[in-house]
Enzyme design. Structure first.
Site, mmCIF file in Angstrom:
data_model
loop_
_atom_site.group_PDB
_atom_site.id
_atom_site.type_symbol
_atom_site.label_atom_id
_atom_site.label_comp_id
_atom_site.label_asym_id
_atom_site.label_seq_id
_atom_site.Cartn_x
_atom_site.Cartn_y
_atom_site.Cartn_z
ATOM 1 N N ARG A 28 0.973 -1.334 0.272
ATOM 2 C CA ARG A 28 -0.284 -0.249 -0.256
ATOM 3 C C ARG A 28 1.109 1.027 0.019
ATOM 4 O O ARG A 28 1.526 0.902 1.017
ATOM 5 C CB ARG A 28 -1.015 -0.527 0.880
ATOM 6 C CG ARG A 28 -2.026 -0.834 0.966
ATOM 7 C CD ARG A 28 -3.178 -0.655 1.790
ATOM 8 N NE ARG A 28 -2.512 -1.322 3.184
ATOM 9 C CZ ARG A 28 -2.296 -0.964 4.276
ATOM 10 N NH1 ARG A 28 -2.131 0.280 3.987
ATOM 11 N NH2 ARG A 28 -2.164 -1.584 5.612
ATOM 12 N N TYR B 283 -1.148 -3.599 -7.197
ATOM 13 C CA TYR B 283 -1.418 -3.790 -6.173
ATOM 14 C C TYR B 283 -2.728 -3.551 -5.598
ATOM 15 O O TYR B 283 -2.611 -3.005 -5.124
ATOM 16 C CB TYR B 283 -0.242 -3.176 -4.563
ATOM 17 C CG TYR B 283 -0.030 -4.328 -3.604
ATOM 18 C CD1 TYR B 283 -0.341 -4.758 -3.959
ATOM 19 C CD2 TYR B 283 -0.895 -3.427 -2.401
ATOM 20 C CE1 TYR B 283 -0.415 -5.794 -2.543
ATOM 21 C CE2 TYR B 283 -0.800 -3.581 -1.230
ATOM 22 C CZ TYR B 283 -0.624 -5.283 -1.179
ATOM 23 O OH TYR B 283 -1.334 -5.623 -0.289
ATOM 24 N N GLY C 120 -4.045 -3.895 -2.553
ATOM 25 C CA GLY C 120 -4.269 -3.288 -1.416
ATOM 26 C C GLY C 120 -4.528 -1.345 -2.294
ATOM 27 O O GLY C 120 -5.365 -1.054 -1.032
ATOM 28 N N SER D 203 -1.708 -4.865 8.994
ATOM 29 C CA SER D 203 -1.656 -6.091 8.518
ATOM 30 C C SER D 203 -0.154 -7.178 8.792
ATOM 31 O O SER D 203 0.908 -6.223 9.054
ATOM 32 C CB SER D 203 -0.882 -5.288 7.161
ATOM 33 O OG SER D 203 -1.937 -4.051 6.886
ATOM 34 N N CYS E 277 0.173 -8.811 11.183
ATOM 35 C CA CYS E 277 0.606 -9.247 12.318
ATOM 36 C C CYS E 277 -0.398 -10.289 13.107
ATOM 37 O O CYS E 277 -0.818 -10.232 14.261
ATOM 38 C CB CYS E 277 -0.101 -7.470 12.915
ATOM 39 S SG CYS E 277 1.121 -6.657 12.899
ATOM 40 N N LYS F 152 -3.767 -11.466 12.155
ATOM 41 C CA LYS F 152 -5.242 -11.536 12.160
ATOM 42 C C LYS F 152 -5.712 -12.546 11.206
ATOM 43 O O LYS F 152 -6.661 -12.945 11.447
ATOM 44 C CB LYS F 152 -5.618 -10.492 11.032
ATOM 45 C CG LYS F 152 -7.192 -9.229 11.335
ATOM 46 C CD LYS F 152 -7.462 -8.083 11.474
ATOM 47 C CE LYS F 152 -6.544 -7.322 10.031
ATOM 48 N NZ LYS F 152 -7.059 -7.875 8.999
ATOM 49 N N SER G 195 -4.064 -15.864 10.640
ATOM 50 C CA SER G 195 -3.567 -16.656 10.921
ATOM 51 C C SER G 195 -4.665 -17.363 12.152
ATOM 52 O O SER G 195 -4.881 -18.230 12.948
ATOM 53 C CB SER G 195 -2.134 -16.555 11.270
ATOM 54 O OG SER G 195 -1.754 -16.107 12.190
ATOM 55 N N ALA H 69 4.514 -11.468 -0.663
ATOM 56 C CA ALA H 69 3.229 -11.538 -2.237
ATOM 57 C C ALA H 69 1.625 -12.389 -0.848
ATOM 58 O O ALA H 69 1.787 -12.489 0.527
ATOM 59 C CB ALA H 69 4.171 -12.962 -2.042
ATOM 60 N N ARG H 70 0.461 -12.160 -1.859
ATOM 61 C CA ARG H 70 -0.441 -12.709 -1.738
ATOM 62 C C ARG H 70 -0.913 -13.955 -2.088
ATOM 63 O O ARG H 70 -0.899 -14.647 -3.249
ATOM 64 C CB ARG H 70 -1.287 -11.768 -1.798
ATOM 65 C CG ARG H 70 -1.126 -10.212 -1.058
ATOM 66 C CD ARG H 70 -1.103 -10.058 0.663
ATOM 67 N NE ARG H 70 -0.988 -9.291 1.358
ATOM 68 C CZ ARG H 70 -1.763 -8.248 1.627
ATOM 69 N NH1 ARG H 70 -3.117 -8.449 2.453
ATOM 70 N NH2 ARG H 70 -1.213 -7.657 2.367
HETATM 71 C C1 OXD Z 1 -3.822 -4.888 4.493
HETATM 72 C C2 OXD Z 1 -4.502 -5.896 4.302
HETATM 73 O O1 OXD Z 1 -2.977 -4.827 3.508
HETATM 74 O O2 OXD Z 1 -5.898 -6.417 4.441
HETATM 75 O O3 OXD Z 1 -4.055 -4.233 5.384
HETATM 76 O O4 OXD Z 1 -4.784 -6.408 3.138
HETATM 77 MN MN MN Z 2 -5.799 -5.948 6.261
#
Ligand code: OXD
Ligand code: MN
Length: 632
Positions: free
Chosen positions: A90, A225, A227, A275, A277, A279, A281, A391-392
């Site tokens: 982002r 990207y 975001g 992000s 941290c 969430k 998982s 990476a996502r």
């Molecule tokens: C973030 C996302 O960056 O959820 O918060 O993609």
């Molecule tokens: Mn997020």
């Protein structure tokens, strides 16, 4: 001829017959005017109107491949997409909120003058779609037919963006029609701009994301990207936070999940984490069920808080996912199905690898830097990792076996507990309960600090204050936002219990003090606390678990022995770090215009408790020193 008829007439030659029919059915005339305006400005070769039929979904998948934005992988249905090398997170610096006055939202939230920025954006968007196809698609934030539902319109020239949104969001054409003239849709205009040969945005140095609060429209240009481009995700959140503030509800950066307690009891939690941290998982832990992993709408009804997931899929971070720690995600990522991976390593046979995955590390492949080999360095001499840390993967929630039955409920799920967690190496204990709503909002949520990660561009590991993990998405002054949160807890019959969690605490040797799976135990403890089923130790910063309760939970949940040494190391109260944090946070709030007055009293009380404990027991205090309450 009425204005909307003129708009339809203008659009007609660029639409297919069915595209024209689909737009003609929309009685909300401002939507047609909006589409016509951006077709005129961006000047695409043709316009595809998607309403989410099977045929539309298929068309978008095929377009993404035929246009080269995605490439098919070895497993059926899987594709890969690359963002350009400098477009991997982002972009805070170029994301701005357009304002007409001289509002200062605080804590570095970027704003710019509405008129000049709209003019600049119009200039950037002029004829930008040239010979390409424009896609217009309709979605809905939240379950259809519910008080939460907000219809949305997305315009983009990127088939990857629409394919992603088809996975991540509920289709909203019917909802828009149902709401008719009273619909107030959020609107998104995106163009990836000129593309390089490898189909990534070429002019990323001219990337902009502008949020027009007055027009409830977000513009995003010269970026791919997710975001920065998937309108309904973090772009729509800026619009949602403002609307929520005006209407008295909350739009939060929160997971929603059920934690399964004793005797078949299910207790729903929300959880805010910046992000990367933990969430996703947390929402995905073994043994519990997931409603959502990223964005929640929260409303009050009959003295309780109800929440919905505004999405229906996950745009998850893939780094570190392996079969041992994340079996549910690992399984889905290896099954045929509609999944878009981004910025991972693709091997010559269409296989995948990412940092932390199982199996041997491939020695060749392509990643976001082009051809990749071990030890490759970029033009600045920095070693290129095998996959980008941000990476996502993009996958629908209903592919998971642990999806919660309340996931699509139009009423939402009733919330019993709220957690806030940041990346904190040295201050907060792994889990603690606040002394009440106001204490929780002020000293845990609004005081959330986290070390920066790869989810945003820029240096990693820098500690920053991130109120409710929402700093990047706030579109109202921080003072108002904290006040909204304080207000929200008023008049509730049973306010949810607020907890702070910290998965990233390290010992003196720099090593993490907790295992990745320990959060499963913290969740069970929090669930028991919501119902007052276990006691607690009263520390200056909050209520923490009793050793014997954790010992039993570690045994029952993780089949492991939990030593009293681990307990002491993890749960000792670090007075100097907590005092320093209080000072940082208080200073940041004092710099704001008009912060809520009650926060100072809460900071004062917390400081006093810490100083009192310090004078009695010293700087680092073993939890055994504090009083315990067996049961309330
Ligand atoms: C973030 C996302 O960056 O959820 O918060 O993609
Ligand atoms: Mn997020």
């Amino acid at each position: 001829m009425a204005a909307w008829e003129k708009s339809l007439d203008f659009l007609k030659p660029r639409l297919s017959i069915s595209g024209y029919d689909r737009l003609s059915r929309i009685s909300n005339t401002s939507v047609i005017g909006f589409i016509a305006e951006y077709v005129k400005l961006c000047d695409p070769a043709r316009v595809y109107v998607s309403v989410g039929t099977e045929e539309d979904l298929d068309y978008m998948k095929k377009s993404a491949i035929s246009e080269g934005e995605e490439t098919p992988l070895a497993i059926v249905g899987h594709t890969n997409h690359f963002d350009s090398y400098d477009d991997q997170g982002r972009d805070r610096e170029h994301t701005k909120i357009l304002i007409s006055d001289n509002a200062d939202f605080g804590m570095g939230i970027r704003v710019c003058g509405r008129e000049p920025c709209l003019a600049e954006m119009r200039e950037l968007l002029k004829n930008i779609m040239g010979k390409r196809e424009m896609f217009v698609a309709f979605y809905c934030l939240g379950p259809l037919n519910s008080e939460f539902a907000i219809p949305c319109v997305q315009i983009t020239d990127s088939s990857y963006v629409i394919h992603s949104e088809n996975i991540l969001y509920r289709q909203g054409y019917e909802e828009l029609i149902r709401q008719g003239d009273r619909a107030q849709p959020f609107k998104f205009v995106h163009s990836e701009g000129e593309l390089s040969r490898n189909m990534t945005s070429k002019n990323v140095e001219n990337r902009k994301v502008y949020i027009d609060l007055e027009g409830e429209t977000v513009f995003s240009v010269n970026t791919q990207y997710g975001g920065n481009t998937i309108g309904l995700k973090k772009l729509g959140m800026r619009l949602g936070i403002r609307r929520a503030s005006n209407e008295g509800w909350l739009n939060e950066h929160m997971l929603i999940m059920a934690v399964h307690g004793p005797d078949g009891r299910w207790t729903y939690f929300t959880g805010a984490f910046p992000s990367m941290c933990g969430k996703t998982s947390t929402a995905m832990v073994e043994g519990e069920t997931i409603v959502g992993d990223d964005i929640a709408f929260l409303r009050k009804r009959s003295g309780s808080i109800y929440a919905v997931n505004i999405e229906k899929g996950i745009f998850g971070i893939i780094q570190g996912i392996n079969s041992k720690d994340d079996p549910t995600q690992w399984e889905v990522l290896h099954k045929p199905g509609d999944i878009i991976f981004s910025n991972v390593l693709v091997t010559p046979g269409g296989g995948l690898y990412w940092s932390g995955a199982d199996g041997p590390v491939p020695q060749v492949g392509r990643n976001y830097s082009g051809e990749w080999w071990p030890g490759k360095r970029d033009k600045s001499g920095i070693e290129v990792p095998i996959s980008h840390p941000n990476a996502r993967f993009n996958v629908a929630l209903d592919c998971f076996r642990n999806v919660d039955p309340g996931f699509d409920s139009p009423e939402g799920v009733r919330i019993g507990g709220i957690m806030y967690g940041g990346r904190d190496s040295d201050t907060s204990v792994p889990v603690q309960e606040s002394f009440g709503w106001v204490h929780g909002i002020v000293t845990i949520g609004a005081s959330l600090e986290s070390e920066t990660t790869a989810a945003t561009l820029g240096a990693e590991g820098i500690r920053e204050l991130n109120p409710m993990s929402n700093l990047d998405f706030l579109s109202i002054p921080i003072s108002s936002y904290v006040r909204d949160n304080l207000e929200f807890g008023k008049g509730l019959k049973e306010p949810p219990t607020i907890f702070g969690v910290n998965y990233f605490l390290r010992g003196r040797d720099g090593k993490f003090l907790n295992g990745k799976n320990d959060k499963r135990v913290w969740l069970k403890w929090m669930e028991l606390r919501v119902h007052g089923d276990v006691g607690f130790v009263v520390t200056p910063t909050g209520r923490i678990p009793l050793y014997q309760d954790l010992k039993a939970l570690f045994r029952g949940v993780l089949f492991s022995e939990y030593s009293s040494d681990s307990y002491s190391a993890q749960f000792r109260i670090r007075v100097p770090e907590n005092l320093a944090k209080l000072e940082r946070v208080e200073k940041a709030y004092s710099a704001l215009r008009d912060p809520p007055s009650e926060i100072y009293e809460l900071f004062r009380q917390q400081r006093e408790r810490l100083l009192r404990a310090k004078s009695e027991f010293g700087d680092y205090i073993d939890p055994g020193r504090f009083p315990l309450v067996e049961r309330e």
